[in-house]
Design a protein around this motif. Structure first.
Motif, PDB file in Angstrom:
ATOM      1  N   GLY A  44       0.688  -1.198   0.232  1.00 43.45           N
ATOM      2  CA  GLY A  44       0.073  -0.046   0.017  1.00 43.45           C
ATOM      3  C   GLY A  44       0.926   1.101   0.017  1.00 43.45           C
ATOM      4  O   GLY A  44       0.384   2.327  -0.586  1.00 43.45           O
ATOM      5  N   VAL A  45       1.857   1.272   0.810  1.00 45.24           N
ATOM      6  CA  VAL A  45       2.736   2.577   0.772  1.00 45.24           C
ATOM      7  C   VAL A  45       3.594   2.634  -0.409  1.00 45.24           C
ATOM      8  O   VAL A  45       3.500   3.686  -0.992  1.00 45.24           O
ATOM      9  CB  VAL A  45       4.017   2.262   1.941  1.00 45.24           C
ATOM     10  CG1 VAL A  45       4.920   3.190   1.966  1.00 45.24           C
ATOM     11  CG2 VAL A  45       3.159   2.067   3.453  1.00 45.24           C
ATOM     12  N   LEU A  46       3.846   1.639  -1.225  1.00 47.68           N
ATOM     13  CA  LEU A  46       4.540   1.726  -2.385  1.00 47.68           C
ATOM     14  C   LEU A  46       3.705   2.109  -3.506  1.00 47.68           C
ATOM     15  O   LEU A  46       4.042   2.726  -4.420  1.00 47.68           O
ATOM     16  CB  LEU A  46       5.043   0.275  -2.709  1.00 47.68           C
ATOM     17  CG  LEU A  46       6.414  -0.141  -2.163  1.00 47.68           C
ATOM     18  CD1 LEU A  46       6.867  -1.566  -2.520  1.00 47.68           C
ATOM     19  CD2 LEU A  46       7.345   0.948  -2.470  1.00 47.68           C
ATOM     20  N   SER A  47       2.305   1.968  -3.454  1.00 53.70           N
ATOM     21  CA  SER A  47       1.408   2.630  -4.498  1.00 53.70           C
ATOM     22  C   SER A  47       1.588   4.053  -4.528  1.00 53.70           C
ATOM     23  O   SER A  47       1.437   4.795  -5.741  1.00 53.70           O
ATOM     24  CB  SER A  47       0.067   1.997  -4.042  1.00 53.70           C
ATOM     25  OG  SER A  47      -0.693   2.563  -2.917  1.00 53.70           O
ATOM     26  N   LEU A  48       1.706   4.779  -3.150  1.00 57.14           N
ATOM     27  CA  LEU A  48       1.636   6.389  -3.476  1.00 57.14           C
ATOM     28  C   LEU A  48       3.226   6.584  -3.891  1.00 57.14           C
ATOM     29  O   LEU A  48       3.182   7.422  -4.706  1.00 57.14           O
ATOM     30  CB  LEU A  48       1.542   6.741  -2.048  1.00 57.14           C
ATOM     31  CG  LEU A  48       1.347   8.103  -1.755  1.00 57.14           C
ATOM     32  CD1 LEU A  48       2.648   8.962  -2.102  1.00 57.14           C
ATOM     33  CD2 LEU A  48       0.522   8.698  -2.730  1.00 57.14           C
ATOM     34  N   ILE A  49       4.217   6.069  -3.466  1.00 58.90           N
ATOM     35  CA  ILE A  49       5.581   6.112  -4.006  1.00 58.90           C
ATOM     36  C   ILE A  49       5.723   5.755  -5.435  1.00 58.90           C
ATOM     37  O   ILE A  49       6.114   6.790  -6.123  1.00 58.90           O
ATOM     38  CB  ILE A  49       6.626   5.284  -3.251  1.00 58.90           C
ATOM     39  CG1 ILE A  49       6.537   5.681  -1.326  1.00 58.90           C
ATOM     40  CG2 ILE A  49       7.841   5.373  -3.680  1.00 58.90           C
ATOM     41  CD1 ILE A  49       7.379   4.596  -0.982  1.00 58.90           C
ATOM     42  N   ASN A  50       4.961   4.956  -5.949  1.00 53.64           N
ATOM     43  CA  ASN A  50       5.258   4.699  -7.199  1.00 53.64           C
ATOM     44  C   ASN A  50       4.268   5.643  -8.244  1.00 53.64           C
ATOM     45  O   ASN A  50       4.784   6.123  -9.239  1.00 53.64           O
ATOM     46  CB  ASN A  50       4.685   3.067  -7.527  1.00 53.64           C
ATOM     47  CG  ASN A  50       5.388   2.163  -7.171  1.00 53.64           C
ATOM     48  OD1 ASN A  50       6.525   2.351  -6.600  1.00 53.64           O
ATOM     49  ND2 ASN A  50       4.775   1.030  -6.981  1.00 53.64           N
ATOM     50  N   ALA A  51       3.203   6.222  -7.780  1.00 60.38           N
ATOM     51  CA  ALA A  51       2.465   7.193  -8.346  1.00 60.38           C
ATOM     52  C   ALA A  51       3.126   8.584  -8.405  1.00 60.38           C
ATOM     53  O   ALA A  51       3.329   9.207  -9.456  1.00 60.38           O
ATOM     54  CB  ALA A  51       1.322   7.406  -7.351  1.00 60.38           C
ATOM     55  N   ALA A  52       3.896   8.707  -7.115  1.00 52.48           N
ATOM     56  CA  ALA A  52       4.737  10.135  -7.190  1.00 52.48           C
ATOM     57  C   ALA A  52       5.990   9.934  -7.989  1.00 52.48           C
ATOM     58  O   ALA A  52       6.318  10.991  -8.730  1.00 52.48           O
ATOM     59  CB  ALA A  52       5.220  10.251  -5.956  1.00 52.48           C
ATOM     60  N   GLU A  53       6.510   8.898  -8.257  1.00 54.91           N
ATOM     61  CA  GLU A  53       7.571   8.601  -9.325  1.00 54.91           C
ATOM     62  C   GLU A  53       6.992   8.884 -10.885  1.00 54.91           C
ATOM     63  O   GLU A  53       7.790   9.447 -11.618  1.00 54.91           O
ATOM     64  CB  GLU A  53       8.140   7.280  -9.287  1.00 54.91           C
ATOM     65  CG  GLU A  53       9.118   7.125  -7.837  1.00 54.91           C
ATOM     66  CD  GLU A  53       9.387   5.630  -7.631  1.00 54.91           C
ATOM     67  OE1 GLU A  53      10.367   5.263  -6.983  1.00 54.91           O
ATOM     68  OE2 GLU A  53       8.933   4.883  -7.921  1.00 54.91           O
ATOM     69  N   GLN A  54       6.024   8.188 -10.953  1.00 55.41           N
ATOM     70  CA  GLN A  54       5.402   8.445 -12.286  1.00 55.41           C
ATOM     71  C   GLN A  54       5.064   9.906 -12.686  1.00 55.41           C
ATOM     72  O   GLN A  54       5.405  10.240 -13.708  1.00 55.41           O
ATOM     73  CB  GLN A  54       4.020   7.561 -12.244  1.00 55.41           C
ATOM     74  CG  GLN A  54       4.303   6.114 -12.431  1.00 55.41           C
ATOM     75  CD  GLN A  54       3.001   5.439 -12.214  1.00 55.41           C
ATOM     76  OE1 GLN A  54       1.868   5.971 -12.548  1.00 55.41           O
ATOM     77  NE2 GLN A  54       3.131   4.024 -12.307  1.00 55.41           N
ATOM     78  N   LEU A  55       4.638  10.505 -11.652  1.00 49.84           N
ATOM     79  CA  LEU A  55       4.490  12.006 -11.900  1.00 49.84           C
ATOM     80  C   LEU A  55       5.577  12.833 -11.735  1.00 49.84           C
ATOM     81  O   LEU A  55       5.345  14.318 -11.615  1.00 49.84           O
ATOM     82  CB  LEU A  55       3.393  12.330 -10.762  1.00 49.84           C
ATOM     83  CG  LEU A  55       1.832  11.760 -11.159  1.00 49.84           C
ATOM     84  CD1 LEU A  55       0.748  11.959  -9.924  1.00 49.84           C
ATOM     85  CD2 LEU A  55       1.199  12.005 -12.570  1.00 49.84           C
ATOM     86  N   GLY A  56       6.739  12.420 -11.542  1.00 53.93           N
ATOM     87  CA  GLY A  56       7.817  13.105 -11.189  1.00 53.93           C
ATOM     88  C   GLY A  56       7.757  13.942  -9.898  1.00 53.93           C
ATOM     89  O   GLY A  56       8.474  15.118  -9.838  1.00 53.93           O
ATOM     90  N   ARG A  57       7.105  13.514  -9.098  1.00 53.99           N
ATOM     91  CA  ARG A  57       7.089  14.219  -7.738  1.00 53.99           C
ATOM     92  C   ARG A  57       7.499  13.343  -6.427  1.00 53.99           C
ATOM     93  O   ARG A  57       7.115  13.434  -5.362  1.00 53.99           O
ATOM     94  CB  ARG A  57       5.441  14.627  -7.349  1.00 53.99           C
ATOM     95  CG  ARG A  57       4.944  15.448  -8.502  1.00 53.99           C
ATOM     96  CD  ARG A  57       3.422  15.963  -8.066  1.00 53.99           C
ATOM     97  NE  ARG A  57       3.207  16.206  -6.874  1.00 53.99           N
ATOM     98  CZ  ARG A  57       1.819  16.441  -6.413  1.00 53.99           C
ATOM     99  NH1 ARG A  57       1.016  15.863  -7.221  1.00 53.99           N
ATOM    100  NH2 ARG A  57       1.731  16.759  -5.081  1.00 53.99           N
TER     101      ARG A  57
END
Length: 350
Positions: A232-245
């Motif tokens: 679950g934690v990685l889902s936010l981290i991965n989303a931020a990586e995809q968006l350059g944030r």
């Protein structure tokens, strides 16, 4: 010719110890039969490993073993329980990540007089074996709080919770416990900075909701992430990586599923190991082996009064480098003296 009486043979049979040091109490003509319902999620190696360890320990005890997968589906979990009953198992272990079906499973197994051990998610009719979810949550939150205090002086832009509502009280204790632990270290973070999204405890499943949350907070940069588990934690981290944030995103997980190996995400600062692969040691040592010996333990079905409690092991990403990967942990666990837990073997912070 040497003749041995039937009474002597029976006496010798009772004297043969099991791997966990108890005598097998089942009828000598019928092997004890253990059923294991693994979780079946595709996300995590530990779900298969839970079955591998249970099978190996059952074989060491001379039992028959049947394994089915719940496929992370409540209807399948109930169907599996009924299959185990038809197969005549003497006891059943399950990991059911969709506990809505647990009451029906309890009813079916109680009617068949088959005791059930449930991992990590309690049910009133099942022996509870698992982590102290609240203690694990608080421990992880405190560790992340120390990181936030050091890096950001307890002033993040957001604290994001990756929820897993289907887990019920387990989500409240783990994810809510992480918030509690973080607040112990950083008590003055304003309420408006605490936000949540539904991850379902799965990095891929939670990704769209994580992207939506980031879109709703376009100016957030310093983001701390807690959640039900590492996925679950990685889902936010991965989303931020995809968006350059992702430059200033810091997460701390629960369960330790993704904190070892060569590809640990650099934004995952740590996790709380449960050593999920080794739960069968607790279940068999403290519940199943006594049942097989005819010594039925009292039903302890609550997470705060468990049949067997798994100790949480919070570790930083740096500390986790010293912990073997799962395949090696399984091998060493099965080589260890009977009843040895993965926590005792591998936790660097005992």
């Amino acid at each position: 010719m040497l003749r041995i009486s039937k009474r002597a043979i029976a006496t010798m049979a009772l004297a043969v110890p099991l791997a966990f040091g108890v005598a097998w109490g089942a009828n000598a003509a019928e092997k004890f039969k253990l059923g294991m319902a693994v979780g079946g999620n595709t996300c995590c190696d530990w779900m298969k490993a839970q079955g591998d360890v249970a099978r190996a320990l059952a074989e060491k005890n001379g039992w028959d073993y049947i394994e089915l997968s719940n496929n992370n589906d409540p209807a399948v979990a109930l169907k599996n329980a009924k299959i185990f009953a038809q197969e005549g198992v003497n006891a059943m272990i399950q990991f059911n990540g969709q506990p809505a079906s647990n009451p029906a499973i309890s009813q079916a197994m109680n009617a068949a007089k088959i005791p059930v051990v449930t991992y990590d998610i309690a049910d009133p009719g099942m022996y509870f074996v698992g982590i102290d979810n609240l203690a694990a949550g608080i421990a992880g939150g405190e560790q992340l709080g120390k990181v936030i205090k050091e890096k950001w002086a307890c002033n993040p832009d957001l604290v994001v919770s990756a929820e897993g509502a289907a887990a019920g009280i387990v989500n409240e204790w783990r994810t809510g416990g992480m918030r509690t632990g973080l607040k112990k270290i950083c008590p003055d973070i304003p309420a408006e900075k605490w936000v949540s999204f539904e991850s379902q405890g799965d990095a891929a499943v939670g990704l769209p909701a994580a992207r939506d949350l980031l879109a709703a907070h376009p100016d957030a940069k310093k983001m701390a992430v807690v959640g039900l588990n590492d996925g679950g934690v990685l889902s936010l981290i991965n989303a931020a990586e995809q968006l350059g944030r992702a430059d200033e995103v810091i997460g701390w997980g629960q369960d330790g599923a993704f904190i070892t190996g060569d590809n640990v995400n650099p934004h995952l600062a740590g996790s709380v190991f449960y050593f999920l692969e080794g739960y069968a040691v607790y279940a068999i040592r403290d519940v199943i082996a006594p049942i097989a010996a005819g010594q039925i333990p009292p039903l302890k079905a609550a997470a705060d009064n468990p049949a067997s409690r798994v100790e949480p092991c919070p570790v930083s990403a740096e500390q986790a480098k010293a912990v073997p990967a799962m395949a090696e942990r399984v091998a060493k666990l099965l080589e260890a003296p009977a009843g040895t837990t993965a926590y005792s073997l591998f936790c660097p912070n005992k």
